[in-house]
Design an enzyme around this catalytic site. Structure first.
Site, PDB file in Angstrom:
ATOM      1  N   LYS A  54     -30.420  68.461 101.673  1.00  0.00           N
ATOM      2  CA  LYS A  54     -30.636  69.548 102.626  1.00  0.00           C
ATOM      3  C   LYS A  54     -32.198  69.461 104.026  1.00  0.00           C
ATOM      4  O   LYS A  54     -32.035  68.932 104.869  1.00  0.00           O
ATOM      5  CB  LYS A  54     -30.113  71.440 103.130  1.00  0.00           C
ATOM      6  N   GLN A  98     -29.881  79.917  99.917  1.00  0.00           N
ATOM      7  CA  GLN A  98     -28.290  79.460  99.277  1.00  0.00           C
ATOM      8  C   GLN A  98     -28.161  79.824  97.841  1.00  0.00           C
ATOM      9  O   GLN A  98     -28.864  80.983  97.340  1.00  0.00           O
ATOM     10  CB  GLN A  98     -29.696  78.280  98.374  1.00  0.00           C
ATOM     11  N   ASP A 121     -24.454  79.024 108.546  1.00  0.00           N
ATOM     12  CA  ASP A 121     -23.629  79.322 107.187  1.00  0.00           C
ATOM     13  C   ASP A 121     -22.336  80.161 107.614  1.00  0.00           C
ATOM     14  O   ASP A 121     -21.409  79.712 107.074  1.00  0.00           O
ATOM     15  CB  ASP A 121     -24.007  79.748 105.991  1.00  0.00           C
TER      16      ASP A 121
HETATM   17  N1  GUN Z   1     -24.089  77.257  97.601  1.00  0.00           N
HETATM   18  C1  GUN Z   1     -23.062  76.047  97.132  1.00  0.00           C
HETATM   19  N2  GUN Z   1     -22.476  76.105  98.720  1.00  0.00           N
HETATM   20  C2  GUN Z   1     -23.580  76.443  99.294  1.00  0.00           C
HETATM   21  C3  GUN Z   1     -23.181  76.551 101.242  1.00  0.00           C
HETATM   22  O1  GUN Z   1     -22.803  75.980 101.926  1.00  0.00           O
HETATM   23  N3  GUN Z   1     -24.056  77.601 101.522  1.00  0.00           N
HETATM   24  C4  GUN Z   1     -25.022  77.908 100.641  1.00  0.00           C
HETATM   25  N4  GUN Z   1     -26.272  78.657 101.367  1.00  0.00           N
HETATM   26  N5  GUN Z   1     -25.561  78.341  99.287  1.00  0.00           N
HETATM   27  C5  GUN Z   1     -24.107  77.494  99.104  1.00  0.00           C
END
Ligand code: GUN
Length: 296
Positions: A54, A98, A121
Site C-alpha cells: 500500500k 490494517q 476502507d
Molecule cells: N485486512 C485485509 N484486508 C483489509 C482491508 O481491505 N482493509 C483493512 N483495513 N484491513 C484489511
C-alpha cells in the site's frame, strides 16, 4: 463458450494511472497533495506485506504515505489517541487501520473512531449506513473494484440477476448494496442457503466471496454469466503452494461469458481502489469535484 478473461492487473494499472493523473492536477492547480495514513498494529506477516505494498503504490501515484507501525501490545487508549491525531491532521485525507487487530483491541470501537470522511476502507458505521441508503459514502475497496470491472465489461448492469456468495461486512454485504444501487436484482447467498447450485445458476453475475478454495464448480454457472472471484486461497498442490479462487476456474471458464482469474483478477483492484478512495476523500475535504469514474 470460452470465457473472456477480465484482466484485473491491467485494469488496476489503468485506475492507478487515472489516480496519478488527477493527483498531479491537484498539486499543480491547487497545491494539494492527498495523504494516506496506514496504521499497523503488531507483526502479522500477511498484514506487513499488504501495508508495504500500500505504501509503495501510494507514493507511486504521487500521494503522501504515512505509516504508523505500533507494537502488538499497544493499548486501545494509545491507538485511539493516534487515530484522533490523524483525524485532526489536515495533511491526512485517508486513514486505514490494517485488520485483523490483536485480540485485546476492539475492532468495531477502533474503526468507528476514524473520522467517516477519512475512512477510506468504508468500514465506519456511518459509511455503511450511507451506502445502504444510497447516499454519498466511502465505499469498501474490494467491492468497489468488482463494481468497476463489472461496469467496464457490461456498461449498464440494470435489471441483471446478481448473486453474491458470502455475507461479510467487508465484501458480501457492501457488494450487494452496490449491485442494488446499479439496479441489479440481488441475492445474497451464504453457508446456510438452500439449493445453492440452483440459486447460482439463475445469475447473470456471480460474485464469489466466501474464502473456500474452488467451492463453486463450473456446472453452477449459467452459460455466458460474468464471474467475479474475490477468493484468494492458498492451497498445497503437487508439493507447491498455489493461489486459487473460490471458483473452480478451469470448469467455470468453459461456461462463463467473462471471468476474473486468481491471481490477477480482483486482488490488484483493492489497493487501486484504496488510492481512488483517498483521492475522493481529498477532493471532498477540499470542496472539489470528485474524480469521475473512480467512485460508486
Ligand atoms: N485486512 C485485509 N484486508 C483489509 C482491508 O481491505 N482493509 C483493512 N483495513 N484491513 C484489511
Amino acid at each position: 463458450m470460452v470465457a473472456q478473461v477480465i484482466d484485473g492487473k491491467a485494469f488496476a494499472a489503468k485506475v492507478r494511472a487515472q489516480v496519478a493523473d488527477k493527483v498531479a492536477k491537484l498539486k499543480e492547480e491547487h497545491g494539494i497533495t492527498p495523504g494516506l495514513a496506514v496504521v499497523l498494529v503488531g507483526e502479522d506477516p500477511a498484514s506487513q506485506v499488504y501495508v508495504r505494498s500500500k505504501g509503495k503504490q501510494t507514493v507511486e501515484v504521487g500521494m503522501n504515505s504515512y505509516e504508523h507501525k505500533l507494537d502488538a501490545e499497544t493499548s486501545e487508549q494509545d491507538l485511539l489517541a493516534l487515530i484522533d491525531k490523524l483525524n485532526n491532521d489536515p495533511a491526512v485525507h485517508g486513514i486505514l487501520v490494517q485488520l485483523p487487530l490483536p485480540k485485546h483491541l476492539n475492532e468495531d470501537l477502533v474503526i468507528n473512531a476514524i473520522n467517516p470522511a477519512k475512512d477510506v476502507d468504508g468500514f465506519h458505521i456511518s459509511n455503511v449506513g450511507l451506502l445502504a441508503t444510497g447516499q454519498k459514502a466511502m465505499v469498501p475497496c474490494t467491492p468497489l473494484g468488482c463494481l468497476m470491472m463489472l461496469r467496464d465489461h457490461h456498461g449498464s448492469l440494470s435489471g441483471m440477476d446478481a448473486v453474491v456468495i458470502g455475507r461479510s461486512n467487508i465484501v458480501g454485504k457492501p457488494m450487494a448494496q452496490l449491485l442494488l444501487g446499479d439496479s441489479c436484482t440481488v441475492t445474497i447467498a451464504h453457508s446456510r442457503t438452500r439449493n445453492l447450485p440452483e440459486v447460482v445458476r439463475r445469475a447473470d453475475i456471480v460474485v464469489a466471496a466466501v474464502g473456500r478454495p474452488e467451492m463453486v464448480p463450473g456446472d453452477w454457472i449459467k452459460e455466458g454469466a460474468t464471474v467475479i472471484d474475490v477468493g484468494i486461497n492458498r492451497v498445497e498442490r503437487d508439493g507447491k503452494t498455489r493461489l486459487v479462487g473460490d471458483v473452480d476456474y478451469a470448469s467455470a471458464s468453459e461456461r462463463a461469458g467473462a471471468i476474473t482469474p486468481v491471481p490477477g483478477g480482483v486482488g490488484p483492484m483493492t489497493i487501486a481502489c484504496l488510492l481512488a478512495n483517498t483521492l475522493t476523500a481529498c477532493c471532498r475535504a477540499n470542496g472539489l469535484p470528485e474524480p469521475e469514474g473512480l467512485t460508486a
